[in-house]
Design an enzyme around this catalytic site. Structure first.
Site, short mmCIF file in Angstrom:
data_model
loop_
_atom_site.label_atom_id
_atom_site.label_comp_id
_atom_site.label_asym_id
_atom_site.label_seq_id
_atom_site.Cartn_x
_atom_site.Cartn_y
_atom_site.Cartn_z
N ASN A 167 4.00 6.31 -21.63
CA ASN A 167 4.31 6.42 -20.21
C ASN A 167 3.06 6.54 -19.33
O ASN A 167 1.94 6.60 -19.84
CB ASN A 167 5.27 7.59 -19.97
CG ASN A 167 4.63 8.92 -20.32
OD1 ASN A 167 3.42 9.08 -20.23
ND2 ASN A 167 5.45 9.89 -20.71
N CYS B 222 12.42 -0.21 -19.21
CA CYS B 222 11.77 1.01 -19.69
C CYS B 222 12.60 2.13 -19.11
O CYS B 222 13.81 2.16 -19.32
CB CYS B 222 10.31 1.06 -19.27
SG CYS B 222 9.99 0.59 -17.56
N SER B 223 12.01 3.03 -18.33
CA SER B 223 12.84 4.04 -17.68
C SER B 223 13.34 3.51 -16.34
O SER B 223 14.50 3.18 -16.19
CB SER B 223 12.05 5.33 -17.49
OG SER B 223 11.69 5.84 -18.76
N GLY C 160 11.95 0.81 -14.92
CA GLY C 160 11.82 -0.64 -14.93
C GLY C 160 10.86 -1.15 -13.90
O GLY C 160 10.99 -2.27 -13.41
N TRP C 161 9.87 -0.34 -13.54
CA TRP C 161 8.89 -0.86 -12.58
C TRP C 161 7.45 -0.74 -13.06
O TRP C 161 6.55 -1.15 -12.37
CB TRP C 161 9.08 -0.25 -11.20
CG TRP C 161 9.16 1.26 -11.14
CD1 TRP C 161 8.44 2.14 -11.89
CD2 TRP C 161 9.98 2.04 -10.28
NE1 TRP C 161 8.77 3.41 -11.54
CE2 TRP C 161 9.71 3.40 -10.55
CE3 TRP C 161 10.93 1.74 -9.29
CZ2 TRP C 161 10.35 4.45 -9.89
CZ3 TRP C 161 11.55 2.78 -8.63
CH2 TRP C 161 11.27 4.13 -8.93
N ASP C 162 7.23 -0.15 -14.22
CA ASP C 162 5.86 -0.09 -14.74
C ASP C 162 5.70 -0.93 -16.02
O ASP C 162 5.25 -2.04 -15.99
CB ASP C 162 5.45 1.37 -14.99
CG ASP C 162 5.35 2.16 -13.69
OD1 ASP C 162 4.78 1.61 -12.74
OD2 ASP C 162 5.85 3.30 -13.64
N ARG D 240 1.14 4.53 -7.53
CA ARG D 240 0.30 4.34 -8.71
C ARG D 240 -1.19 4.30 -8.37
O ARG D 240 -2.02 4.70 -9.16
CB ARG D 240 0.69 3.04 -9.42
CG ARG D 240 2.10 3.03 -10.01
CD ARG D 240 2.25 4.02 -11.16
NE ARG D 240 3.66 4.11 -11.56
CZ ARG D 240 4.48 5.08 -11.16
NH1 ARG D 240 4.03 6.05 -10.38
NH2 ARG D 240 5.74 5.09 -11.54
#
Lengths: 559, 659
Positions: free
Chosen positions: B275, B338-339, B341-343, B384
């Protein structure tokens, strides 16, 4: 290159128990398995498939074989051959007896104890010799070049019979003011008789680099006034010089107990001593073994790869050697001081330093011919014991102290500089890889023997072909030419920061990754430059033609 | 400006990180957008410009007899060390910078004051350069299986998605909305890449809110619809890019991953990418290694290994390779999440797209790719990359990792990309620079509300204008490496990932190859083009001349006629001059190439110098490129790592003493 073995194999007949086996399967990474016939000759292992084009699949010099392993599954034998050029191949041979015979033959043929049985003594070239490489780089020629810029030096034949120093060539360059008698005395004061000789003359400022072995001061501080006179003769009035000792101070001090030692300040007040530790002997060999093991390990994850790379210490050695060479070059070029380099024997780390410093300082050493001259001068004639050092490579189990990849490390260092200055070298990576291969196994006599004296006794120049004859022949010289080369007359200072040093993939990953895409890129680069040259020639020709026509025109007009 | 306590400090020293004994004396200025250091040396007046938005941390160190040291670390990996004579001044600069580096309003960012002197129309044209509708059409949608959905108009369903999303034709609005309610932050499965050769697609979403046992019919129908959009395929891959343990832990919070039993015909796969917190600390560790002063080889390799950075890069690449293989070789569609869905999802989808489609390996295509998988799908750039003051735990080098993956691929496939390393470095720089509006905010919705396109300029237009600087000379449209899918080696692949010195130590001038093959080859190609043109002119001239001579012989007496032919012959004079010019050209050509120079030190021309000249805006307006120049000026030799190598005796002595 590959003839001359048939019919001359009588000497080896008794070693070859099974000269031929059918249905042998060859496995190599990135190639499909090939079935064919295996033939053993006195110097080669040959596997040819029965493909229509009858292409030979493998032609391997026995002397290239570093180690072999055999395994059996039922009656199917498998021989794994590990080569000095780091390649690993596998042969599946049906029949236990055949397999055992072949394995023992290979073992015997790859470890012949007599030099004169080696392939170079049997090899007959298929190419036309334009220039005999044995005479391409004579010390006399080097001295001639030197004489054109300075008259402070002379060529001494004091070692004509190899009696003063067995590992020196017959002719060496020394200060003019020092006579042969003094040289003889200095020789008794230096390890192995290796008195200080000229290694490099820096035209830009007249500073020089000398090399020697350690002085034999011993524990009681023995001295030799001729020795200090000899090296002082290289100093300008009032200037100091630097002595770069390739051992740590500790190691140098310990050497005194064995009769060796280093130059004490009191006896050499004009010299400043710097200890720059460079690793030697089998520690380097172990480093190579570990590195190659890590490169061949297919199972590891990312983490373990980096720690194995680290644990091998190979790049640490590269960094040490390059740093010492930069230091020597810096003293000469930036400090305007003369330098003497030595370690213990002066045949290994000393030569790494003196030859790399020349690559940094002297543009000539970055050309193909200049590099050949450098290898000839600073390695072969300087008495680096190639035969001992390169007897075994990364897969050896012998762990002999004298086996050591000293020259290999030098080539890796050159590659590192080449990578940092990709346009400053006339040769390319292939050239360095080729020299690595030939230093360990070759059809040429160049790297046989341990010094000039041994080479003379073996009559190598009469009985074998020189590698330089082959490299310098006229056909396809472009194979080793760097298309990016533009003569650069400057000193090039490489970075020795860890971030700047890399694994030499062209050697270490050569056999376990496909280089297809990188080869394509190289070809593309070549094409871009070739096309440019072609156009340039065309344009020039047209211009000439036009100029001629215009003159004609003018003449007609005026008439 | 109200935050600037101290607009100017004199007698500040800028420290050379390689050799701390060398420092440049000068004046430090704080402006609304930049920190500027101007050297006192009168003839050069070297300037180092640093954008406030590039500042990642400021450290005030203990005062010494020489002054008060201030260490500025930048997001583009530049490190600046200043010594300010007075502690009080240093404190004021420090306090000012702390505030300036952490703006609280978007309007404080550089892009709102940056003016490249383009008119309104040019600005609008710039924003139109990269169009996603055009891109989806290029992919081949809408078509029989995929349609554009307006379910998210006005961001009704998902505020971090774009208004226009492509979904399977059979997915009704009811299904989409239902599925969105079963997904984190309502990020329902939507099309990322469509392969028109075999109908396989890459879709993306966030994790399902499955908990331990929850189901959602519409979500199951949605996945079914994705499978049906690839006729003939009997399953889709669902790739969860998280480590399995993380995904399982999410179940306790009512989130989680797809249960293969509930969804008909899915193949579920975990690919463990860590992560954002792990990645942030990994980069931190790697940068610490880069900051070490003269590290040993072991320090460096150990540090690199302990940072785990290359392992993470490999994990992202592996995921991309897996998906590209599923699409290209098996012809199977893939849903990636993923969690949120943006990284990781953005990283993996874009790596897979890059491997699959040569278009994304062109300069234009790469811009489109970032626009598609990152900007439009709500990658949280602001959080980010820390544009505005915010939670430091949200910061993570997510797109940096993607950019590095591209570089690693460029190393393996040197002919496959139209662009060069410099292009990647400049994109990375501008992701943090806030000089252009492209990446502002966290979503399309926020950008529209802020009217970014009316108030700022587009980076893509800027890069496109300078595209000649970003060309890879080895790229050829008809080269085999530019066709079809890239298949990176997987056998000893871990050995093939390398430390990217050109990025992470890009300001350590001395560490990089001193001659740039790319620049050399570009110069050769440029010359080749000139030669081609000249050849054509010469051939024409030759033909004309032959004609003239023929005529001369025929009609030697006709003065009139001859004069008409004088036309070409006057221009012949200019041709006669050409060889001279050309010879000059030939002479000057090598001097453009990296290896030549009048004096020794110019042999050590760096890629960075070219980098500077290649981006006039960058150098004119500011920032670190001038810094490079600056550092360079203080280490004229280009820095042999031997710290002392380029100057005074004293320093050399010191080196020897440390031996």
């Amino acid at each position: 290159m590959r003839n001359g073995c048939a019919g001359r194999n009588m000497e080896f007949a008794e070693l070859i128990k099974t000269p031929r086996a059918d249905n042998v399967v060859l496995h190599r990474p990135f190639y499909p398995a090939v079935e064919g016939t295996l033939c053993l000759t006195g110097h080669h292992l040959i596997l040819s498939s029965r493909r229509q084009d009858n292409a030979e699949e493998l032609w391997l010099l026995h002397s290239n074989i570093d180690s072999i392993e055999k395994r059996f599954v039922g009656s199917l034998g498998t021989i794994i051959i590990k080569c000095k050029d780091l390649r690993i191949i596998q042969l599946d041979i049906p029949g236990m007896e055949e397999c055992l015979n072949i394995a023992s033959s290979i073992e015997a043929l790859s470890t012949l104890d007599s030099v004169t049985l080696m392939y170079p003594f049997f090899y007959r070239p298929m190419f036309e010799v334009v220039e005999d490489g044995w005479h391409s780089f004579l010390p006399e020629r080097e001295f001639e070049l030197l004489s054109s810029v300075t008259n402070e030096w002379r060529l001494s034949y004091v070692n004509k019979e190899f009696s003063v120093c067995p590992s020196y060539p017959p002719a060496v360059i020394v200060p003019k003011s020092i006579d042969d008698e003094a040289l003889r005395r200095v020789a008794t004061f230096r390890h192995g008789g290796r008195f200080p000789v000229l290694s490099y003359y820096h035209k830009k400022n007249g500073m020089v680099m000398m090399r020697s072995s350690q002085p034999l001061t011993g524990t009681n501080g023995r001295r030799c006034k001729e020795d200090s006179a000899l090296i002082n003769a290289t100093l300008r009035a009032g200037k100091r010089g630097y002595i770069i000792d390739t051992r740590s101070l500790n190691v140098a001090q310990q050497a005194r107990a064995k009769g060796g030692g280093f130059e004490q300040e009191v006896q050499y007040p004009q010299w400043r001593r710097i200890h720059k530790s460079v690793e030697r002997y089998n520690i380097l060999q172990e480093s190579l073994i570990k590195l190659v093991e890590a490169c061949n390990d297919q199972s590891h994850n990312m983490d373990r790869w980096l720690s194995k790379l680290e644990a091998s210490n190979w790049l640490t050695h590269i960094k040490e050697i390059l740093t010492a060479a930069c230091l020597a070059a810096q003293c000469i070029d930036r400090e305007g001081a003369s330098v003497l380099v030595h370690g213990t024997e002066g045949t290994d780390s000393t030569l790494q330093i003196t030859s790399l410093a020349q690559i940094i300082l002297d543009p000539r050493c970055r050309t193909i011919r200049g590099f050949e001259a450098l290898v000839e001068r600073e390695w072969l004639q300087a008495g680096h014991p190639f035969q001992l050092r390169c007897a075994q490579s990364a897969y050896s189990n012998s762990k002999q102290k004298w086996e050591s990849p000293v020259f290999f490390l030098f080539l890796d260092c050159v590659w590192q500089i080449l990578r940092q200055f990709p346009c400053s070298f006339e040769f390319n990576e292939h050239f360095l890889v080729m020299l690595f291969e030939h230093a360990y196994a070759s059809e040429f006599g160049t790297f046989l023997g341990n010094n000039e004296s041994e080479r003379c006794k073996l009559k190598l120049s009469q009985k074998t072909m020189s590698l330089w004859s082959w490299v310098n022949r006229h056909q396809e010289p472009s194979k080793f030419k760097n298309p990016l080369f533009e003569a650069n007359s400057l000193v090039i200072w490489p970075s020795v920061a860890p971030q700047s040093l890399q694994l030499w993939e062209g050697v270490f990953l050569r056999w376990n990754r496909s280089s297809k895409f990188l080869d394509e890129a190289y070809e593309e680069m070549n094409n871009i430059i070739e096309y440019n040259k072609e156009l340039q020639a065309k344009v020039n020709a047209l211009r000439r033609q036009l100029a001629e026509l215009e003159t004609d025109d003018g003449m007609q007009e005026s008439s | 400006m109200e935050h600037i306590r101290m607009p100017k400090v004199e007698n500040v020293r800028l420290i050379d990180r390689i050799s701390s004994r060398k420092a440049a004396l000068g004046t430090l200025y704080l402006t609304a957008t930049h920190v500027i250091f101007v050297e006192n040396v009168s003839e050069t007046r070297k300037e180092t410009w640093i954008l406030h938005s590039q500042i990642s941390s400021i450290e005030k160190q203990a005062t010494t007899v020489t002054g008060c040291p201030l260490l500025i670390r930048c997001k583009n990996f530049q490190i600046i060390q200043l010594i300010i004579p007075q502690e009080r001044d240093c404190h004021d600069v420090y306090i000012s910078l702390i505030r300036l580096a952490r703006p609280v309003k978007y309007e404080e960012l550089y892009c709102f004051s940056f003016n490249p002197k383009l008119d309104k129309e040019e600005r609008e044209q710039g924003w139109k350069l990269v169009g996603l509708n055009e891109e989806y059409n290029r992919m081949g949608v809408p078509n029989n299986y995929w349609q554009i959905s307006d379910v998210n108009r006005d961001y009704q369903v998902c505020d971090s998605y774009p208004t226009e999303v492509y979904v399977p034709k059979s997915a009704t609005a009811h299904i989409i909305v239902g599925s969105s309610k079963f997904r984190s932050r309502r990020r329902f499965p939507a099309l990322s890449y469509y392969c028109k050769d075999n109908n396989a697609s890459i879709c993306r979403s966030s994790q399902p809110l499955s908990g331990f046992s929850a189901r959602c019919l519409e979500d199951e129908q949605m996945l079914q619809a994705i499978r049906k959009a690839n006729p003939g395929s009997n399953f889709i891959y669902v790739v969860d890019t998280r480590p399995k343990l993380n995904a399982m832990a999410n179940r306790a919070a009512g989130k989680g991953y797809e249960n293969e039993d509930n969804y008909s015909n899915i193949k579920f796969q975990f690919i463990g990418i860590e992560n954002i917190h792990v990645m942030r600390s990994s980069l931190q560790k790697m940068l610490e290694v880069c900051e070490l002063k003269s590290p040993s080889m072991s320090d460096f390799l150990w540090g690199l290994e302990n940072s785990g950075w290359l392992k993470h890069i490999k994990a992202i690449m592996d995921a991309g390779i897996f998906i590209a293989k599923a699409v290209a070789e098996e012809g199977m569609s893939v849903l990636v999440h993923c969690s949120d869905g943006w990284d990781r999802t953005a990283q993996v989808c874009s790596v897979a797209s890059l491997l699959l489609d040569p278009f994304y390996r062109t300069i234009k295509g790469f811009m489109v790719l970032i626009e598609k998988d990152w900007v439009s799908f709500g990658h949280k750039f602001n959080h980010r990359y820390g544009y505005l003051d915010g939670d430091p735990k949200e910061i993570s080098p997510v797109i940096d990792q993607f950019i590095e993956c591209v570089w690693q691929l460029m190393e393996q496939f040197p002919c496959a990309f139209e662009f060069n390393e410099r292009f990647l470095i400049h994109i990375q720089h501008h992701i943090y620079s806030c000089q252009f509006g492209n990446f502002l905010c966290n979503s399309q919705k926020e950008r529209r509300e802020l009217k970014i396109q009316e108030r700022t300029y587009s980076l893509w237009a800027h890069l496109w204008k300078n595209r000649a600087d970003y060309m890879n000379p080895l790229y050829r449209e008809d080269h085999s490496q530019t066709q079809g899918t890239l298949r990176p080696q997987t056998a000893p692949c871990n050995l093939l990932y390398k430390f990217w010195s050109g990025m992470y130590t890009r300001f350590e001038k001395g560490m990089h190859p001193r001659q740039s093959v790319t620049d050399y080859l570009m110069a050769v190609k440029e010359e080749t083009q000139q030669l081609e043109e000249e050849l054509e002119v010469l051939e024409q001239r030759l033909a004309d001349l032959k004609k003239v001579q023929l005529n001369n012989r025929k009609e030697n007496s006709k003065q009139q006629d001859h004069n008409t032919h004088l036309g070409p012959s006057t221009s012949n004079n200019s041709i006669a001059n050409t060889p001279q010019d050309y010879i000059n050209n030939v002479k000057s050509f090598p001097s453009r190439s990296p290896s030549q120079g009048d004096e020794e030190d110019s042999a050590l021309i760096l890629t960075q110098d070219n980098l500077k000249s290649s981006d006039p805006d960058l150098s004119a307006n500011s920032d670190q490129e001038s810094g490079v120049e600056d550092l360079g000026c203080r280490s004229p030799s280009g820095g042999c790592c031997l710290p002392s190598e380029d100057s005074g005796k004293d320093s050399d002595e010191a080196v020897f003493l440390t031996v």
